[in-house]
Scaffold this motif. Structure first.
Motif, short mmCIF file in Angstrom:
data_model
loop_
_atom_site.label_atom_id
_atom_site.label_comp_id
_atom_site.label_asym_id
_atom_site.label_seq_id
_atom_site.Cartn_x
_atom_site.Cartn_y
_atom_site.Cartn_z
N VAL A 78 0.86 -1.19 0.00
CA VAL A 78 0.00 0.00 0.00
C VAL A 78 0.89 1.24 0.00
CG1 VAL A 78 -1.70 1.31 1.34
CG2 VAL A 78 -1.92 -1.17 1.13
N LEU A 137 -6.32 0.05 -6.89
CA LEU A 137 -5.38 1.03 -7.46
C LEU A 137 -6.13 2.27 -7.89
CD1 LEU A 137 -3.37 -1.32 -9.88
CD2 LEU A 137 -2.74 -0.66 -7.55
N ALA A 197 -1.14 2.26 -5.14
CA ALA A 197 -1.80 1.18 -4.41
C ALA A 197 -2.49 1.78 -3.20
CB ALA A 197 -0.77 0.13 -3.99
N VAL A 203 -2.24 -7.58 -10.22
CA VAL A 203 -1.54 -6.83 -9.19
C VAL A 203 -2.00 -7.30 -7.82
CG1 VAL A 203 -1.04 -4.52 -8.30
CG2 VAL A 203 -1.43 -4.84 -10.75
N VAL A 211 -1.64 -6.38 -3.91
CA VAL A 211 -1.23 -5.34 -2.97
C VAL A 211 -1.36 -5.88 -1.57
CG1 VAL A 211 -1.65 -3.00 -2.15
CG2 VAL A 211 -2.00 -3.54 -4.57
#
Length: 140
Positions: free
Chosen positions: A49, A77, A108, A137, A139
């Motif tokens: 993050v 995102l 993020a 992605v 995160v």
């Protein structure tokens, strides 16, 4: 005169035919340590993050093709602006009609898994896109 021409021609031809030495040049440039996360290969992109993801793709606007998002990774995102210092440019000005690098940045915002998917196409055509890219992605 002919006695000098033939040896000179042989030297020139041998120089053109020789292959460059391998491993003798400078080491390949390492990616810049600017804090940006860049996708590598086909695997998922891991981020924390607060980190920023940079996606850079070749594009050529003069052909009418452009990258369009079909999934922008929201709400994990969010789109953001690029770094304060842009990447170094070539010393030569861009040639008209030449391809260039298009860049997008995503921050993020929260933990989770998401996808960023883009298609390269002409907006007025109804045929499938010329190219599709998709980034998974993660995160944390």
């Amino acid at each position: 005169m002919r006695s000098l021409l033939l040896p000179g021609l042989c030297v020139l031809l041998s120089a053109c035919a020789s292959s460059p030495a391998t491993g003798s040049g400078p080491p390949p440039a390492a990616p810049p340590d600017d804090g940006l996360v860049r996708p590598e290969g086909k695997g998922p992109v891991s981020m924390r993050v607060g980190q920023v993801l940079e996606i850079a793709l070749m594009a050529n606007a003069s052909t009418g093709y452009q990258w369009e998002f079909t999934s922008d990774g929201a709400p994990v995102l969010s789109r953001t602006t690029g770094p304060a210092t842009p990447p170094p440019m070539d010393t030569q000005p861009p040639m008209p009609g030449a391809p260039s690098m298009a860049r997008w940045w995503f921050r993020a915002d929260k933990a989770g898994e998401t996808k960023v998917r883009m298609v390269y196409r002409r907006s007025w055509e109804t045929v499938p896109p010329v190219e599709v890219v998709e980034y998974v992605v993660l995160v944390k």
